[in-house]
Structures are given as C-alpha cells and as structure tokens.
Scaffold this motif. Structure first.
Motif, short mmCIF file in Angstrom:
data_model
loop_
_atom_site.label_atom_id
_atom_site.label_comp_id
_atom_site.label_asym_id
_atom_site.label_seq_id
_atom_site.Cartn_x
_atom_site.Cartn_y
_atom_site.Cartn_z
N PHE A 1 0.33 29.46 -16.53
CA PHE A 1 0.91 28.76 -15.38
C PHE A 1 -0.17 28.30 -14.41
CE2 PHE A 1 4.47 31.70 -16.41
CZ PHE A 1 5.44 30.75 -16.69
N ARG A 2 0.11 27.17 -13.77
CA ARG A 2 -0.75 26.66 -12.71
C ARG A 2 0.13 26.50 -11.47
NH1 ARG A 2 -2.87 21.39 -14.48
NH2 ARG A 2 -0.87 20.60 -13.75
N ASP A 3 -0.39 26.88 -10.32
CA ASP A 3 0.31 26.72 -9.04
C ASP A 3 0.09 25.30 -8.56
OD1 ASP A 3 1.46 26.98 -6.55
OD2 ASP A 3 0.04 28.47 -5.81
N GLU A 4 1.12 24.50 -8.65
CA GLU A 4 1.05 23.08 -8.32
C GLU A 4 1.21 22.86 -6.82
OE1 GLU A 4 0.12 19.59 -9.80
OE2 GLU A 4 0.76 21.11 -11.23
N ARG A 5 0.51 21.88 -6.28
CA ARG A 5 0.65 21.50 -4.87
C ARG A 5 1.29 20.13 -4.80
NH1 ARG A 5 -3.44 24.44 -1.48
NH2 ARG A 5 -4.24 26.01 -2.90
N LEU A 6 2.43 20.07 -4.10
CA LEU A 6 3.16 18.81 -3.96
C LEU A 6 3.31 18.47 -2.49
CD1 LEU A 6 6.00 19.47 -6.56
CD2 LEU A 6 3.86 18.23 -6.91
N PRO A 7 3.29 17.19 -2.14
CA PRO A 7 3.41 16.80 -0.73
C PRO A 7 4.74 17.21 -0.10
CG PRO A 7 3.33 14.85 -2.14
CD PRO A 7 3.10 16.04 -3.01
N GLU A 8 5.77 17.40 -0.91
CA GLU A 8 7.10 17.75 -0.40
C GLU A 8 7.22 19.22 -0.01
OE1 GLU A 8 6.54 16.30 -3.37
OE2 GLU A 8 7.31 14.26 -3.09
N GLN A 9 6.27 20.05 -0.42
CA GLN A 9 6.35 21.47 -0.09
C GLN A 9 6.18 21.69 1.41
OE1 GLN A 9 3.30 22.39 -3.07
NE2 GLN A 9 4.61 24.08 -3.72
N LYS A 10 6.83 22.70 1.90
CA LYS A 10 6.73 23.09 3.31
C LYS A 10 5.91 24.37 3.40
CE LYS A 10 9.59 19.82 4.30
NZ LYS A 10 9.06 18.55 4.60
N PHE A 11 5.44 24.68 4.60
CA PHE A 11 4.66 25.88 4.82
C PHE A 11 5.42 26.83 5.73
CE2 PHE A 11 1.54 22.87 3.44
CZ PHE A 11 0.67 23.63 2.66
N SER A 12 5.40 28.10 5.36
CA SER A 12 6.02 29.11 6.22
C SER A 12 5.05 29.44 7.36
CB SER A 12 6.34 30.37 5.41
OG SER A 12 5.14 30.98 4.98
N VAL A 13 5.50 30.27 8.31
CA VAL A 13 4.66 30.63 9.44
C VAL A 13 3.38 31.34 9.00
CG1 VAL A 13 6.49 30.65 11.15
CG2 VAL A 13 6.01 32.72 9.85
N GLY B 1 1.71 30.53 6.33
CA GLY B 1 0.91 29.59 5.56
C GLY B 1 1.22 29.53 4.07
N VAL B 2 2.30 30.14 3.64
CA VAL B 2 2.67 30.13 2.23
C VAL B 2 3.48 28.88 1.93
CG1 VAL B 2 3.96 31.36 0.44
CG2 VAL B 2 2.65 32.65 2.12
N ARG B 3 3.09 28.15 0.87
CA ARG B 3 3.82 26.95 0.47
C ARG B 3 5.18 27.32 -0.11
NH1 ARG B 3 -0.57 26.41 -2.15
NH2 ARG B 3 0.38 26.17 -4.16
N PHE B 4 6.22 26.51 0.21
CA PHE B 4 7.55 26.76 -0.30
C PHE B 4 8.17 25.45 -0.73
CE2 PHE B 4 12.11 27.07 0.04
CZ PHE B 4 12.36 28.24 -0.65
N PRO B 5 8.83 25.38 -1.87
CA PRO B 5 8.85 26.44 -2.87
C PRO B 5 7.58 26.41 -3.69
CG PRO B 5 10.14 24.60 -3.67
CD PRO B 5 9.66 24.24 -2.27
N MET B 6 7.27 27.51 -4.33
CA MET B 6 6.15 27.55 -5.25
C MET B 6 6.54 26.73 -6.48
SD MET B 6 4.36 30.87 -6.94
CE MET B 6 2.66 30.75 -7.42
N VAL B 7 5.61 25.92 -6.99
CA VAL B 7 5.87 25.10 -8.17
C VAL B 7 4.90 25.54 -9.26
CG1 VAL B 7 5.95 22.77 -9.11
CG2 VAL B 7 6.63 23.18 -6.73
N LEU B 8 5.47 25.98 -10.37
CA LEU B 8 4.67 26.41 -11.52
C LEU B 8 4.71 25.33 -12.59
CD1 LEU B 8 5.92 30.09 -11.85
CD2 LEU B 8 3.82 29.29 -10.76
N SER B 9 3.54 24.91 -13.04
CA SER B 9 3.45 23.93 -14.11
C SER B 9 2.56 24.52 -15.20
CB SER B 9 2.89 22.61 -13.59
OG SER B 9 1.57 22.78 -13.15
N PRO B 10 2.59 23.91 -16.40
CA PRO B 10 1.74 24.44 -17.47
C PRO B 10 0.26 24.17 -17.18
CG PRO B 10 2.88 22.47 -18.22
CD PRO B 10 3.39 22.78 -16.84
N ALA B 11 -0.56 25.16 -17.40
CA ALA B 11 -2.00 25.00 -17.18
C ALA B 11 -2.64 24.16 -18.28
CB ALA B 11 -2.67 26.36 -17.09
#
Length: 94
Positions: A9-21, A23-33
């Motif tokens: 798995f790779r932790d994907e970063r998408l512009p639509e993700q939000k950050f919690s107080v 600093g954790v991105r939500f939701p976490m997006v898992l894609s194939p590495a």
C-alpha cells in the motif's frame, strides 16, 4: 509515505482531503504501491486485516483507490475479503 504493511500500500495525497486539528489527512487513501492484480489485493486485505482495523480506529476511515477492481464480481470479491469482520457486526435476520 512508507506504511507498516511494507510495499503493498501507498498513502496517497489528494487535494480533496481535509486535515484534522492534529494535522492528520482525512480520509486516508490507500493505493497500490506497485502494479498488482485483484487476487493479490484480496490476499493482502486478509493478511493485513489487523493493520487495516488499526487504521480504522486511528483514522476513522480510509479509501482504496487505484486497485484493479473492474467488475461487480471483483468488487464483491474484495468485500468478501473483509466478510468475517463485517459479518460479525451484522444483525441476525433469521
């Protein structure tokens, strides 16, 4: 981001993700590495169930993206990889 599951798995970063107080991105997006197939995806879900459950507890949710799920049958097979966990939380309808 290197994940505890090694290289599947790779932790994907998408512009639509939000950050919690904190600093954790939500939701976490898992894609194939790497390039994978549906069978390997299902087997990894089963093998990494404890880790995936810990992500749910820590993050509240995660999404799978970019996996080779190309038919309703493939989707059903992926859901069934989780089935023992889901089934125990379902009310008895009999």
């Amino acid at each position: 981001m290197q994940l505890a599951t090694g290289k599947f798995f790779r932790d994907e970063r998408l512009p639509e993700q939000k950050f919690s107080v904190d600093g954790v991105r939500f939701p976490m997006v898992l894609s194939p590495a790497t390039t994978t197939n549906i069978t390997a995806f299902e087997e990894t879900i089963r093998a990494e169930m404890q880790w995936l459950e810990s992500l749910l507890k820590k993050r509240g949710a995660f999404l799978f993206g970019g996996f080779p799920v190309s038919s309703p049958s493939d989707f059903n097979d992926v859901v069934e990889a989780f089935e023992p966990r889901f089934k125990q939380n379902q009310p008895d309808t009999k």
